[in-house]
Design an enzyme around this catalytic site. Structure first.
Site, PDB file in Angstrom:
ATOM      1  N   SER A   1      48.331  50.279  53.049  1.00 56.62           N
ATOM      2  CA  SER A   1      48.159  49.296  51.977  1.00 56.62           C
ATOM      3  C   SER A   1      49.274  48.277  51.989  1.00 56.62           C
ATOM      4  O   SER A   1      50.401  48.579  52.361  1.00 56.62           O
ATOM      5  CB  SER A   1      48.133  49.998  50.622  1.00 56.62           C
TER       6      SER A   1
ATOM      7  N   LYS B   1      43.954  56.936  49.961  1.00 54.68           N
ATOM      8  CA  LYS B   1      43.809  55.469  49.991  1.00 54.68           C
ATOM      9  C   LYS B   1      42.598  55.027  49.172  1.00 54.68           C
ATOM     10  O   LYS B   1      42.619  54.002  48.490  1.00 54.68           O
ATOM     11  CB  LYS B   1      43.682  54.967  51.444  1.00 54.68           C
TER      12      LYS B   1
ATOM     13  N   HIS C   1      43.665  55.152  45.668  1.00 50.55           N
ATOM     14  CA  HIS C   1      44.573  54.004  45.485  1.00 50.55           C
ATOM     15  C   HIS C   1      43.738  52.761  45.173  1.00 50.55           C
ATOM     16  O   HIS C   1      44.030  52.006  44.243  1.00 50.55           O
ATOM     17  CB  HIS C   1      45.407  53.802  46.763  1.00 50.55           C
ATOM     18  N   ASN C   2      42.691  52.559  45.953  1.00 47.22           N
ATOM     19  CA  ASN C   2      41.865  51.368  45.745  1.00 47.22           C
ATOM     20  C   ASN C   2      41.097  51.426  44.427  1.00 47.22           C
ATOM     21  O   ASN C   2      40.896  50.402  43.781  1.00 47.22           O
ATOM     22  CB  ASN C   2      40.906  51.180  46.920  1.00 47.22           C
TER      23      ASN C   2
ATOM     24  N   GLU D   1      43.476  50.356  42.016  1.00 47.78           N
ATOM     25  CA  GLU D   1      43.642  48.897  42.228  1.00 47.78           C
ATOM     26  C   GLU D   1      42.528  48.126  41.485  1.00 47.78           C
ATOM     27  O   GLU D   1      42.796  47.155  40.775  1.00 47.78           O
ATOM     28  CB  GLU D   1      43.584  48.640  43.746  1.00 47.78           C
TER      29      GLU D   1
HETATM   30  C1  6PG Z   1      45.283  47.376  50.244  1.00 43.50           C
HETATM   31  C2  6PG Z   1      43.971  46.871  49.758  1.00 43.50           C
HETATM   32  C3  6PG Z   1      43.071  46.554  50.912  1.00 43.50           C
HETATM   33  C4  6PG Z   1      41.924  45.635  50.542  1.00 43.50           C
HETATM   34  C5  6PG Z   1      40.954  46.233  49.586  1.00 43.50           C
HETATM   35  C6  6PG Z   1      40.073  45.172  48.986  1.00 43.50           C
HETATM   36  O1  6PG Z   1      45.639  48.450  49.786  1.00 43.50           O
HETATM   37  O2  6PG Z   1      45.957  46.697  51.020  1.00 43.50           O
HETATM   38  O3  6PG Z   1      43.355  47.816  48.946  1.00 43.50           O
HETATM   39  O4  6PG Z   1      42.695  47.758  51.493  1.00 43.50           O
HETATM   40  O5  6PG Z   1      42.448  44.479  49.993  1.00 43.50           O
HETATM   41  O6  6PG Z   1      40.171  47.142  50.274  1.00 43.50           O
HETATM   42  O7  6PG Z   1      38.982  45.806  48.477  1.00 43.50           O
HETATM   43  P1  6PG Z   1      37.719  45.051  47.931  1.00 43.50           P
HETATM   44  O8  6PG Z   1      37.321  44.030  48.953  1.00 43.50           O
HETATM   45  O9  6PG Z   1      36.705  46.108  47.748  1.00 43.50           O
HETATM   46  O10 6PG Z   1      38.161  44.405  46.648  1.00 43.50           O
END
Ligand code: 6PG
Length: 472
Positions: free
Chosen positions: A131, A185, A188-189, A192
């Site tokens: 990430s 991960k 984590h998302n 996010e």
């Molecule tokens: C990270 C982000 C990366 C990506 C996301 C975006 O940790 O660097 O999470 O993996 O920006 O997957 O996800 P979406 O396109 O689903 O918003």
């Protein structure tokens, strides 16, 4: 270089692959990348820091031949079939003991399958979350590896060298068995998604409640980033309000469509949470709100059909900014609480042995959800590594108590004024249910037994009961 073989290989030289490889080279490793696109190979070599050893090749077999044994290589290609395709082309070229890392956003069940398929062939396959986006990959990402512990030992020095550092501690650690790296991960998302939704709701509240313009929004988020809400997402939000559009004389944020895209990792988190089951309603809400953002035409129709409540928000700006700050702080804690509770449950259920104290340490730097709160969670797990839910930590309870009144005030006023804040409402409702010793779900048990003889338990006598319910 002293020997003609390279320390590490990368398959896929898109933005993430190229930058991770350059990061490794900057830390003294000799690296080689493969991409079918020759332009990407030259771009890799051109971007290398002078004095580092970086090579790009257009033949996979060439790259594999030029790697030190046992080989250590990573693929950063789109999740799904492309990962299987790369594995299929790699297999005839590899030898027992080689380590192959999938650093993309693969679904953990795919990772699990690949680990199991490659294990009998003597190939160590590791799923690893990375990430931090482009900048993070180049200067220090947060790295979430899982799977084969022996394989991790082989790549640990490299990963520790390139990872972000917090107080000198690298943001990488072994995070569990099998598909654990990609599981962590994924969650984590999910977190996010939740925090991004909450920040977007805060933006609406500040605009509508305090009439803030972009310059003022910038100031508010900049100030927030200097206090308890300090985080990467708050920091970039402050920047976003100042960005001018290069096609009009407006701010860019004002000309961006409100339909938000997604690649699916937030949805995966919700789907998996339902499967376990574990309650992550703020993440679910964030996923649903992105979907709802796509209903543009229907929303425009509904806007003319339904009038907004007369009740505009009437709060002095300074007080409102403080209240929204507190609500965001509260709901952000709830987002982490739900995600971490999910990891704990999944770790037990799938026997992944995910060390939560390590997860929060790894998230402290480099990743998209890094924030000063991770330090608070790290302390909570230092006290109790098996904490069932971070809301049960006394220090976190104190922090939550300090912002709950303002959170309730924001939610109540936004509801009266018709401002959609599904994320905040969801966080508050979860909290109120979680802190309640007796929920009204006894009635649901009665209904299930009434129409389906599904039975129920009593609070006073052990056992399972069924009643012939009478119509009145
Ligand atoms: C990270 C982000 C990366 C990506 C996301 C975006 O940790 O660097 O999470 O993996 O920006 O997957 O996800 P979406 O396109 O689903 O918003």
């Amino acid at each position: 270089m002293a020997n003609s073989l390279y320390d590490f290989g990368m398959i896929g030289l898109g933005v993430m692959g190229r930058n991770l490889l350059l990061n490794m080279a900057d830390h003294g490793f000799s690296v080689i990348g493969f991409d079918k696109d020759a332009a990407k190979n030259s771009a890799l070599e051109a971007a290398a820091t002078p004095g580092t050893t970086v090579k790009g090749v257009a033949e996979l077999a060439t790259m594999v031949q030029l790697l030190e044994r046992p080989r250590k290589l990573m693929m950063l290609v789109p999740a799904g079939q492309p990962v299987d395709d790369v594995i299929a082309s790699l297999l005839p070229l590899l030898e027992q003991g080689d380590v192959v890392i999938d650093g993309g956003n693969s679904h953990y069940t795919d990772t699990l399958r690949r680990v199991q398929e490659l294990r009998p062939k003597g190939i160590h396959f590791m799923g690893m979350g990375v990430s931090g986006g482009e900048q993070g990959a180049r200067t220090g990402p947060s790295i979430m590896p899982g799977g084969d512990l022996d394989a991790y030992a082989k790549v640990k020095p490299m990963l520790e060298a390139i990872a972000a550092k917090v107080k000198g501690v690298p943001c990488v650690a072994y995070l569990g068995k099998e598909g654990a790296g990609h599981y962590v991960k994924m969650v984590h998302n999910g977190i996010e998604y939740a925090i991004m939704q909450l920040i977007s709701e805060s933006y609406a509240l500040l605009q509508k409640g305090a009439g803030l313009n972009n310059d003022q929004l910038h100031e508010v988020f900049k100030n927030w980033n200097q206090g308890a809400l300090q985080s990467f997402l708050v920091e970039i939000t402050a920047d976003i309000f100042l960005q001018n559009d290069d096609k009009t004389d407006k701010r860019l944020v004002d000309v961006i469509s409100d339909k938000a895209g997604s690649k699916g990792t937030g949805k995966w988190t919700s789907q998996d949470a339902m499967e376990l089951p574990v309650a992550v309603p703020v993440i679910d809400t964030a996923v649903a709100m992105r979907t709802l953002s796509g209903y543009k035409e229907q929303r425009l129709q509904a806007e003319t059909l339904y009038k907004a409540p007369e009740n505009a928000l009437h709060v002095p700006a300074d007080m409102w900014i403080k209240q929204v700050h507190d609500a965001l702080y509260f709901a952000t804690i709830l987002s982490y609480a739900q995600g971490l509770a999910m990891l704990r449950e999944a770790s037990n259920d799938l026997k992944m042995e995910i060390p939560l104290p390590e997860v929060v340490k790894v998230w402290r730097g480099g990743c998209i959800i890094r924030s000063t709160l991770l330090e608070v969670f790290t302390q909570a797990y230092q006290k109790n590594a098996d904490l069932g839910n971070i809301l049960l930590d006394e220090n976190i309870a104190y922090l939550v108590e300090s912002v709950i009144a303002n959170t309730r005030s924001v939610v109540a006023q936004a509801a009266a004024a018709g401002v959609p804040i599904a994320g905040f409402m969801s966080a508050l409702s979860y909290f109120d249910a979680f802190r309640t010793g007796r929920m009204p779900t006894n009635l649901i048990q009665a209904q299930r037994d009434y129409f389906g003889a599904h039975t129920y338990q009593r609070i006073d006598i052990p056992g399972t009961f069924h009643t012939e319910w009478q119509q009145h």
